[in-house]
Design an enzyme around this catalytic site. Structure first.
Site, PDB file in Angstrom:
ATOM      1  N   SER A  76      39.930  41.758  41.854  1.00 21.55           N
ATOM      2  CA  SER A  76      39.176  40.630  42.406  1.00 21.55           C
ATOM      3  C   SER A  76      38.373  41.065  43.640  1.00 21.55           C
ATOM      4  O   SER A  76      37.551  41.979  43.532  1.00 21.55           O
ATOM      5  CB  SER A  76      40.136  39.480  42.721  1.00 21.55           C
ATOM      6  OG  SER A  76      39.437  38.283  43.020  1.00 21.55           O
ATOM      7  N   ASP A 120      39.013  34.090  32.539  1.00 22.35           N
ATOM      8  CA  ASP A 120      39.161  34.178  33.993  1.00 22.35           C
ATOM      9  C   ASP A 120      38.451  32.989  34.647  1.00 22.35           C
ATOM     10  O   ASP A 120      37.230  32.870  34.534  1.00 22.35           O
ATOM     11  CB  ASP A 120      38.555  35.500  34.489  1.00 22.35           C
ATOM     12  CG  ASP A 120      38.893  35.789  35.940  1.00 22.35           C
ATOM     13  OD1 ASP A 120      39.034  34.834  36.725  1.00 22.35           O
ATOM     14  OD2 ASP A 120      39.004  36.973  36.300  1.00 22.35           O
ATOM     15  N   HIS A 174      43.071  35.104  35.558  1.00 20.42           N
ATOM     16  CA  HIS A 174      42.557  35.938  36.634  1.00 20.42           C
ATOM     17  C   HIS A 174      43.527  37.032  37.095  1.00 20.42           C
ATOM     18  O   HIS A 174      43.089  38.048  37.618  1.00 20.42           O
ATOM     19  CB  HIS A 174      42.179  35.055  37.829  1.00 20.42           C
ATOM     20  CG  HIS A 174      41.566  35.803  38.974  1.00 20.42           C
ATOM     21  ND1 HIS A 174      40.390  36.524  38.849  1.00 20.42           N
ATOM     22  CD2 HIS A 174      41.968  35.965  40.268  1.00 20.42           C
ATOM     23  CE1 HIS A 174      40.095  37.075  40.021  1.00 20.42           C
ATOM     24  NE2 HIS A 174      41.021  36.765  40.884  1.00 20.42           N
TER      25      HIS A 174
END
EC number: 3.1.-.-
Length: 368
Positions: free
Chosen positions: A229, A315, A354
């Protein structure tokens, strides 16, 4: 006599007859009932009027806040920086980062390193599963020497919010350890129990310091960089610097990456202002003003090592199309012409979203 007669007539007229008594009684009953009905109608009307007034007042207040927030962000860019880093969100709460064993990591040691003066960062080092038994009860010196054992090392750079003790992060450490990797992770300055103020430059420098610390102890063992991320932005910043000084890592792994922070902010599902007039000027320009770019799309043009991108189609935080776009940029870059570039998607039906790619039974094969 005439006076008496008139008095009697007046008295007779004043005394009501049976008919008059009935009409008076009906009137006396009808008037309170009508008054009660009118009062009953007024009460619901009054309540409805009061509810609508309060609802209208709430709508006006919310609308005023909605309009005021963009101006507040524009005037105070530090607010937008806080929202990018979310370092003030510490999840899970009430855990002692000095005790990784409380999170089921009995083969992990907690360190503290000092990249710069007045900056201290907390580090966790998890040894491969093959060394679990030997690691119990050992001190920091033993763990540092263990980096020189014949096992590859992964430097893990986590995303925004939370700490190095986040639940999904701990589960990934366990998976990587079971596959035979040393896992070294840390909290950037301003996160967890690390001391300092967060910034993109500071986060990158922290990562560089930990990488050099690992290389000084790992000998010829492979060292891989894994970013997740927001950590993908730190990872590409780091690897670009390493390639420029001709000490690249053995591979770069990007999990749920974006192209750059402006495109990520514009595509973020919680960006309720994306259709607001002047969105870029109000929200994206303050991010750039704060010195936050995380330009993965630019960095990959200067990286020369193997690249693996992992992204789940479902995601909800970093849209899948941004990871695919970054792969397309890297795959056509001349810097990767002598290295393998691979993109591995995970279907929506798997539900990895995610931060749950570590659950994939294919991950060991992919990493090999």
């Amino acid at each position: 006599e005439s006076v008496t007669v008139e008095h009697e007539r007046a008295a007779a007229a004043a005394v009501p007859g049976p008919l008059d008594k009935g009409c008076s009684l009906r009137r006396s009953l009808r008037l309170p009932a009508a008054a009660a009905a009118a009062e009953g109608m007024k009460r619901p009307l009054g309540r409805r009027h009061g509810l609508w007034f309060r609802l209208r007042k709430l709508i006006i207040w919310l609308l005023g806040m909605y309009i005021a927030i963009p101006f507040l962000v524009k005037l105070c860019p530090a607010i937008q920086a806080k929202l990018v880093f979310l370092n003030f969100v510490r999840v899970p709460y009430f855990i002692d980062l000095k005790r990784p064993q409380d999170q089921g990591l009995n083969h992990t040691c907690n360190y503290y390193l000092q990249p710069e003066e007045d900056v201290t960062i907390g580090v966790w080092h998890t040894v491969p599963a093959a060394l679990w038994k030997n690691a119990r009860g050992k001190d920091q010196l033993w763990f540092e020497e263990a980096l020189g054992s014949n096992h590859p090392v992964i430097l893990y750079l986590h995303g925004n919010a939370g700490t190095r003790g986040g639940d999904h992060r701990v589960e990934l450490y366990k998976v990587l350890s079971s596959l035979g990797y040393h896992v070294v992770t840390f909290d950037y300055r301003g996160w967890g129990d690390s001391i300092g103020s967060p910034s993109e430059r500071g986060m990158t420098y922290d990562a560089l310091h930990v990488f050099d610390w690992i290389k000084a102890r790992s000998g010829d063992n492979p060292v891989y960089i894994w970013g997740h991320s927001l950590g993908t932005g730190v990872a590409t910043n780091l690897v670009r610097r390493l390639c420029e000084r001709e000490t690249p890592p053995d591979a770069l792994i990007l999990e749920s990456p974006f192209t750059n922070i402006r495109e990520e902010a514009r595509s973020h599902p919680f960006s309720i202002y994306r259709y607001f007039p002047g969105f870029d000027w109000f929200f994206l320009d303050p991010i750039t003003t704060s010195g936050i770019k995380f330009a993965n799309d630019e960095n990959v043009k200067y990286i020369s090592c193997s690249l693996l991108i992992l992204h789940a189609e479902d995601d909800p935080v970093v849209p899948f199309h941004l990871g695919k776009k970054l792969y397309n940029i890297a795959a056509t870059s001349r810097s990767f012409r002598d290295y393998k570039v691979q993109f591995v998607p995970f279907h929506t039906d798997l539900g990895y979203r995610h931060k749950y790619i570590y659950r994939s039974p294919e991950l060991p094969r992919i990493l090999r």
